[in-house]
Design a protein around this motif. Structure first.
Motif, PDB file in Angstrom:
ATOM      1  N   SER A  25       1.060  -1.334  -0.037  1.00 58.75           N
ATOM      2  CA  SER A  25       0.196   0.118  -0.036  1.00 58.75           C
ATOM      3  C   SER A  25       0.930   1.213  -0.013  1.00 58.75           C
ATOM      4  O   SER A  25       1.886   1.284   0.950  1.00 58.75           O
ATOM      5  CB  SER A  25      -0.879  -0.069   1.298  1.00 58.75           C
ATOM      6  N   GLN A  26       0.753   2.112  -1.070  1.00 55.46           N
ATOM      7  CA  GLN A  26       1.209   3.168  -1.207  1.00 55.46           C
ATOM      8  C   GLN A  26       0.546   4.742  -1.557  1.00 55.46           C
ATOM      9  O   GLN A  26      -0.188   4.271  -2.104  1.00 55.46           O
ATOM     10  CB  GLN A  26       2.554   3.343  -2.236  1.00 55.46           C
ATOM     11  N   ASP A  27       0.860   5.568  -1.000  1.00 58.63           N
ATOM     12  CA  ASP A  27       0.319   6.999  -1.560  1.00 58.63           C
ATOM     13  C   ASP A  27       0.880   7.540  -2.637  1.00 58.63           C
ATOM     14  O   ASP A  27       0.539   8.251  -3.286  1.00 58.63           O
ATOM     15  CB  ASP A  27       0.179   7.873  -0.189  1.00 58.63           C
ATOM     16  N   TYR A  28       2.325   7.310  -2.860  1.00 57.52           N
ATOM     17  CA  TYR A  28       2.843   7.763  -3.823  1.00 57.52           C
ATOM     18  C   TYR A  28       4.118   7.074  -4.384  1.00 57.52           C
ATOM     19  O   TYR A  28       4.355   6.237  -3.409  1.00 57.52           O
ATOM     20  CB  TYR A  28       3.730   9.303  -3.590  1.00 57.52           C
ATOM     21  N   PRO A  29       4.571   6.830  -5.429  1.00 54.80           N
ATOM     22  CA  PRO A  29       5.651   6.093  -6.045  1.00 54.80           C
ATOM     23  C   PRO A  29       6.777   6.096  -5.117  1.00 54.80           C
ATOM     24  O   PRO A  29       7.095   7.129  -4.560  1.00 54.80           O
ATOM     25  CB  PRO A  29       6.102   6.516  -7.461  1.00 54.80           C
ATOM     26  N   PHE A  30       7.223   4.714  -4.808  1.00 57.02           N
ATOM     27  CA  PHE A  30       8.412   4.411  -4.083  1.00 57.02           C
ATOM     28  C   PHE A  30       8.489   5.122  -2.521  1.00 57.02           C
ATOM     29  O   PHE A  30       9.415   5.073  -1.884  1.00 57.02           O
ATOM     30  CB  PHE A  30       9.637   5.315  -4.844  1.00 57.02           C
ATOM     31  N   GLN A  31       7.238   4.847  -2.119  1.00 57.36           N
ATOM     32  CA  GLN A  31       7.005   5.297  -0.397  1.00 57.36           C
ATOM     33  C   GLN A  31       7.469   4.135   0.262  1.00 57.36           C
ATOM     34  O   GLN A  31       8.008   4.282   1.242  1.00 57.36           O
ATOM     35  CB  GLN A  31       5.637   5.437  -0.229  1.00 57.36           C
ATOM     36  N   ARG A  32       7.233   2.839  -0.377  1.00 57.35           N
ATOM     37  CA  ARG A  32       7.629   1.645   0.381  1.00 57.35           C
ATOM     38  C   ARG A  32       8.923   0.820  -0.279  1.00 57.35           C
ATOM     39  O   ARG A  32       8.967   1.165  -1.506  1.00 57.35           O
ATOM     40  CB  ARG A  32       6.572   0.698   0.419  1.00 57.35           C
ATOM     41  N   PHE A  33       9.657  -0.020   0.628  1.00 58.45           N
ATOM     42  CA  PHE A  33      10.519  -0.725  -0.103  1.00 58.45           C
ATOM     43  C   PHE A  33      10.442  -1.929   0.597  1.00 58.45           C
ATOM     44  O   PHE A  33      10.092  -2.040   1.755  1.00 58.45           O
ATOM     45  CB  PHE A  33      11.726  -0.104  -0.182  1.00 58.45           C
ATOM     46  N   LEU A  34      11.232  -3.105  -0.067  1.00 60.42           N
ATOM     47  CA  LEU A  34      11.252  -4.419   0.742  1.00 60.42           C
ATOM     48  C   LEU A  34      12.944  -4.494   0.384  1.00 60.42           C
ATOM     49  O   LEU A  34      13.258  -4.436  -0.885  1.00 60.42           O
ATOM     50  CB  LEU A  34      10.584  -5.541   0.029  1.00 60.42           C
ATOM     51  N   ALA A  35      13.647  -4.751   1.616  1.00 60.85           N
ATOM     52  CA  ALA A  35      14.936  -5.051   1.532  1.00 60.85           C
ATOM     53  C   ALA A  35      15.341  -6.316   2.209  1.00 60.85           C
ATOM     54  O   ALA A  35      14.890  -6.662   3.074  1.00 60.85           O
ATOM     55  CB  ALA A  35      15.742  -3.791   2.068  1.00 60.85           C
ATOM     56  N   PHE A  36      16.355  -7.115   1.654  1.00 57.03           N
ATOM     57  CA  PHE A  36      16.666  -8.437   2.049  1.00 57.03           C
ATOM     58  C   PHE A  36      18.328  -8.111   2.245  1.00 57.03           C
ATOM     59  O   PHE A  36      18.947  -7.859   1.275  1.00 57.03           O
ATOM     60  CB  PHE A  36      16.621  -9.772   0.922  1.00 57.03           C
ATOM     61  N   ASP A  37      18.794  -8.280   3.600  1.00 57.42           N
ATOM     62  CA  ASP A  37      20.082  -8.171   3.935  1.00 57.42           C
ATOM     63  C   ASP A  37      20.647  -9.055   4.896  1.00 57.42           C
ATOM     64  O   ASP A  37      19.681  -9.749   5.458  1.00 57.42           O
ATOM     65  CB  ASP A  37      20.291  -6.726   4.448  1.00 57.42           C
ATOM     66  N   GLY A  38      21.927  -9.266   5.108  1.00 53.22           N
ATOM     67  CA  GLY A  38      22.473 -10.212   6.119  1.00 53.22           C
ATOM     68  C   GLY A  38      22.007 -11.517   5.482  1.00 53.22           C
ATOM     69  O   GLY A  38      22.095 -11.901   4.349  1.00 53.22           O
ATOM     70  N   GLY A  39      21.515 -12.333   6.517  1.00 53.03           N
ATOM     71  CA  GLY A  39      20.839 -13.764   6.053  1.00 53.03           C
ATOM     72  C   GLY A  39      19.605 -13.808   5.356  1.00 53.03           C
ATOM     73  O   GLY A  39      18.942 -14.814   5.469  1.00 53.03           O
ATOM     74  N   GLY A  40      19.136 -12.496   5.196  1.00 58.55           N
ATOM     75  CA  GLY A  40      17.591 -12.703   4.476  1.00 58.55           C
ATOM     76  C   GLY A  40      17.578 -12.941   2.991  1.00 58.55           C
ATOM     77  O   GLY A  40      18.744 -12.814   2.206  1.00 58.55           O
ATOM     78  N   GLN A  41      16.630 -13.848   2.647  1.00 60.54           N
ATOM     79  CA  GLN A  41      16.505 -14.014   1.404  1.00 60.54           C
ATOM     80  C   GLN A  41      14.866 -14.225   1.098  1.00 60.54           C
ATOM     81  O   GLN A  41      14.024 -14.396   2.090  1.00 60.54           O
ATOM     82  CB  GLN A  41      17.225 -15.511   1.149  1.00 60.54           C
ATOM     83  N   LEU A  42      14.323 -14.208  -0.326  1.00 61.32           N
ATOM     84  CA  LEU A  42      13.329 -14.306  -0.383  1.00 61.32           C
ATOM     85  C   LEU A  42      12.707 -15.363  -1.227  1.00 61.32           C
ATOM     86  O   LEU A  42      13.344 -15.891  -2.236  1.00 61.32           O
ATOM     87  CB  LEU A  42      12.592 -13.112  -1.419  1.00 61.32           C
ATOM     88  N   GLU A  43      12.099 -16.465  -0.661  1.00 58.16           N
ATOM     89  CA  GLU A  43      11.384 -17.506  -1.606  1.00 58.16           C
ATOM     90  C   GLU A  43       9.881 -17.273  -1.629  1.00 58.16           C
ATOM     91  O   GLU A  43       9.168 -17.246  -0.602  1.00 58.16           O
ATOM     92  CB  GLU A  43      11.799 -18.860  -0.589  1.00 58.16           C
ATOM     93  N   MET A  44       9.573 -17.522  -3.018  1.00 61.55           N
ATOM     94  CA  MET A  44       8.430 -17.364  -3.452  1.00 61.55           C
ATOM     95  C   MET A  44       7.646 -18.516  -4.189  1.00 61.55           C
ATOM     96  O   MET A  44       8.506 -18.936  -4.987  1.00 61.55           O
ATOM     97  CB  MET A  44       8.126 -16.144  -4.144  1.00 61.55           C
ATOM     98  N   ARG A  45       6.470 -19.089  -3.680  1.00 63.27           N
ATOM     99  CA  ARG A  45       6.085 -20.263  -4.374  1.00 63.27           C
ATOM    100  C   ARG A  45       4.528 -19.911  -4.578  1.00 63.27           C
ATOM    101  O   ARG A  45       4.155 -19.667  -3.499  1.00 63.27           O
ATOM    102  CB  ARG A  45       6.333 -21.423  -3.686  1.00 63.27           C
ATOM    103  N   GLU A  46       4.020 -19.941  -5.920  1.00 68.91           N
ATOM    104  CA  GLU A  46       2.679 -19.657  -6.379  1.00 68.91           C
ATOM    105  C   GLU A  46       2.327 -18.396  -5.375  1.00 68.91           C
ATOM    106  O   GLU A  46       1.238 -18.696  -4.656  1.00 68.91           O
ATOM    107  CB  GLU A  46       1.862 -20.666  -5.662  1.00 68.91           C
ATOM    108  N   ALA A  47       2.901 -17.427  -5.277  1.00 69.15           N
ATOM    109  CA  ALA A  47       2.699 -16.238  -4.553  1.00 69.15           C
ATOM    110  C   ALA A  47       2.661 -15.070  -5.511  1.00 69.15           C
ATOM    111  O   ALA A  47       3.267 -15.041  -6.788  1.00 69.15           O
ATOM    112  CB  ALA A  47       3.367 -16.147  -3.453  1.00 69.15           C
ATOM    113  N   SER A  48       2.257 -13.737  -4.993  1.00 62.03           N
ATOM    114  CA  SER A  48       2.349 -12.416  -5.590  1.00 62.03           C
ATOM    115  C   SER A  48       2.716 -11.411  -4.784  1.00 62.03           C
ATOM    116  O   SER A  48       2.095 -11.395  -3.554  1.00 62.03           O
ATOM    117  CB  SER A  48       1.043 -12.350  -6.526  1.00 62.03           C
ATOM    118  N   ILE A  49       3.411 -10.426  -5.202  1.00 61.74           N
ATOM    119  CA  ILE A  49       3.696  -9.356  -4.702  1.00 61.74           C
ATOM    120  C   ILE A  49       3.434  -8.223  -5.407  1.00 61.74           C
ATOM    121  O   ILE A  49       4.223  -8.225  -6.596  1.00 61.74           O
ATOM    122  CB  ILE A  49       5.219  -9.100  -3.958  1.00 61.74           C
ATOM    123  N   HIS A  50       2.737  -7.196  -5.059  1.00 56.84           N
ATOM    124  CA  HIS A  50       2.284  -6.001  -6.017  1.00 56.84           C
ATOM    125  C   HIS A  50       2.064  -4.859  -5.355  1.00 56.84           C
ATOM    126  O   HIS A  50       1.563  -4.852  -4.098  1.00 56.84           O
ATOM    127  CB  HIS A  50       1.456  -6.628  -7.016  1.00 56.84           C
TER     128      HIS A  50
END
Length: 217
Positions: A25-50
């Motif tokens: 949810s955003q009120d203007y472009p690039f208001q939010r972000f997702l960051a993966f750092d350190g031991g973070g990683q993103l695993e997606m299966r049959e999912a959506s981010i939008h």
């Protein structure tokens, strides 16, 4: 399951998203972000981010994203510090930028304003990369097998269209039922380039350059 995220997130542990629909949810472009750092990683299966508005996803300091049968819409993926991106039967609408250890696309679609990525290992298999302003792929080793490199085209909504494999794209490119909307320069440069069955569709300059290996376009 459907979720609405109204804040930015920094993940330092693995994040597994399976079967979920996540709206940023955003009120203007690039208001939010997702960051993966350190031991973070993103695993997606049959999912959506939008999101309805553009936002960034950062893969920092060697972190990775692995998409299987998944969709990311309106997000630029920015890779730093040798992270990696793997996509299987998945789509991303948004730019792909930065320096990665590896980028692997298998039966996947990237539909981007801009693609400008360096990777030690690049693999594009039965997949399509379509951009509006630039496609620049630089790799130590690049393996392109049944790859489509293109500008954006119409008709077709990249958010909802069936993910085109190379055969589907090859039939569309330059046909009477499609129109090229953008003609970006397309460059592939690799120390070792192995290219077999590529379709390139643009009205601008095209360059495939490899120090070692044979190419068939």
């Amino acid at each position: 399951s459907q979720y609405a995220w109204s804040t930015s997130w920094v993940f330092v542990q693995p994040e597994n998203i399976s079967g979920a629909d996540i709206r940023i949810s955003q009120d203007y472009p690039f208001q939010r972000f997702l960051a993966f750092d350190g031991g973070g990683q993103l695993e997606m299966r049959e999912a959506s981010i939008h999101s309805d508005l553009p936002f960034n996803i950062y893969l920092l300091n060697g972190t990775s994203a692995h998409l299987r049968d998944s969709t990311i819409l309106n997000a630029n993926i920015i890779v730093t510090g040798g992270g990696s991106l793997t996509m299987e039967n998945s789509r991303v609408t948004g730019s792909l930028l930065g320096q990665a250890s590896s980028v692997a696309l298998n039966r996947s679609l990237i539909w981007a304003p801009r693609v400008d990525i360096q990777a030690s290992d690049l693999r594009v298999t039965n997949s399509v990369v379509a951009s509006q302003t630039l496609t620049n792929l630089v790799a130590g080793t690049a393996n392109l097998t049944q790859a489509g490199l293109s500008g954006a085209w119409a008709p077709g909504d990249p958010a909802t269209m069936d993910i085109p494999g190379w055969s589907d794209f090859n039939s569309l490119a330059g046909s009477s039922v499609t129109e090229l909307l953008a003609s970006p320069p397309i460059t592939v440069t690799a120390q070792t380039l192995r290219a077999d069955t590529i379709t390139v569709w643009t009205g601008d300059a095209v360059s495939l350059a490899g120090g070692v290996g044979a190419s068939r376009v």
